[in-house]
Design an enzyme around this catalytic site. Structure first.
Site, PDB file in Angstrom:
ATOM      1  N   GLY A  13      30.025 -10.183  16.704  1.00 22.31           N
ATOM      2  CA  GLY A  13      30.215 -11.820  16.721  1.00 22.31           C
ATOM      3  C   GLY A  13      30.954 -12.178  15.374  1.00 22.31           C
ATOM      4  O   GLY A  13      31.137 -11.058  14.486  1.00 22.31           O
ATOM      5  N   THR A  14      31.533 -13.227  15.262  1.00 23.84           N
ATOM      6  CA  THR A  14      32.727 -13.578  14.138  1.00 23.84           C
ATOM      7  C   THR A  14      31.889 -14.603  13.199  1.00 23.84           C
ATOM      8  O   THR A  14      30.895 -14.852  12.677  1.00 23.84           O
ATOM      9  CB  THR A  14      33.882 -13.616  14.828  1.00 23.84           C
ATOM     10  OG1 THR A  14      33.976 -12.791  15.742  1.00 23.84           O
ATOM     11  CG2 THR A  14      34.822 -13.282  13.931  1.00 23.84           C
ATOM     12  N   THR A  15      32.836 -15.769  13.227  1.00 21.44           N
ATOM     13  CA  THR A  15      32.691 -16.920  12.084  1.00 21.44           C
ATOM     14  C   THR A  15      31.421 -17.596  12.430  1.00 21.44           C
ATOM     15  O   THR A  15      31.245 -18.293  13.369  1.00 21.44           O
ATOM     16  CB  THR A  15      33.851 -17.525  12.035  1.00 21.44           C
ATOM     17  OG1 THR A  15      35.118 -16.753  12.160  1.00 21.44           O
ATOM     18  CG2 THR A  15      33.946 -18.447  10.899  1.00 21.44           C
TER      19      THR A  15
END
Length: 224
Positions: free
Chosen positions: A6-8
């Site tokens: 997952g990211t931001t």
């Protein structure tokens, strides 16, 4: 072997409330593995959590933390406090430091005695209480720039929501591992509210419309 990541994610405190926002893209190497990845979770009536990093590790933590929060409520008849929840998570992460969970987490919550609380945690259990805002993931440097420029501790919740969405939107435009929509939650003394996609889209449209009006005014001034 590549794993889903997952990211931001973004968290901020304003006007006695906590705002959490995440993108929805999960990547596996250079592949977009999921366009509807869930990175925002309700842990308790007054606590929510965001994840960035290994999806499998983060989901295991969410399951464990949710179970512990329910068990605490069964034993005491009270909701676990945000500080206690963050400390418990810090201890879990630190106890696994030799085989760490590959994830960064943000915990936001509302303490009925102490007000809005925000914590960030690293994979080894390091815990920071954030008094203003925080961001995690590959798009966080971009998000931080937007937050630094627009943040005010006393801003109303509506403006805080717009700032969080602006930060996520900017990260999604510049970071290849962020994108595919936004999840949003606001935590107040009323509890956790997770926004529907339609509500988020409406706010984003308002932001875009306002931005276009500013650009038009600047263009007119230059032409004069």
């Amino acid at each position: 072997m590549d794993v889903m990541k997952g990211t931001t994610t973004v968290g901020l405190i304003c006007d006695d409330a906590v705002i959490l926002a995440t993108d929805k893209r999960a990547s596996m190497g250079n592949l977009v593995a999921d366009k509807e990845a869930k990175k925002l979770y309700k842990i308790d009536d007054y606590i929510a959590l965001t994840i960035a990093g290994s999806v499998g590790d983060a989901q295991a933590i969410v399951r464990l933390l949710t179970a512990e929060a329910k068990l605490y409520k069964m034993r005491t008849g009270k909701n676990i406090s945000p500080l206690a929840c963050a400390t418990l998570l810090s201890n879990i992460l630190h106890s696994n430091r030799y085989f760490p969970f590959l994830t960064q987490l943000i915990i936001g919550g509302y303490d009925l005695l102490e007000g809005a609380k925000l914590f960030s945690l690293d994979p080894l259990g390091g815990m920071n209480e954030e008094k203003t805002f925080t961001a995690t993931g590959s798009g966080s440097p971009i998000a931080y720039g937007v937050l630094e420029a627009g943040y005010d501790r006393d801003m109303p919740v509506e403006e805080g929501i717009k700032l969080a969405l602006k930060a996520l939107k900017s990260a999604m435009e510049r970071d290849t591992y962020s994108g595919n929509g936004i999840s949003l939650a606001v935590i107040t003394k009323e509890g956790v509210k997770i926004f529907e996609d339609e509500e988020i889209e409406k706010i984003l449209n308002e932001i875009t419309s306002k931005s276009k009006k500013k650009t038009t005014k600047r263009s007119r001034r230059k032409s004069k």
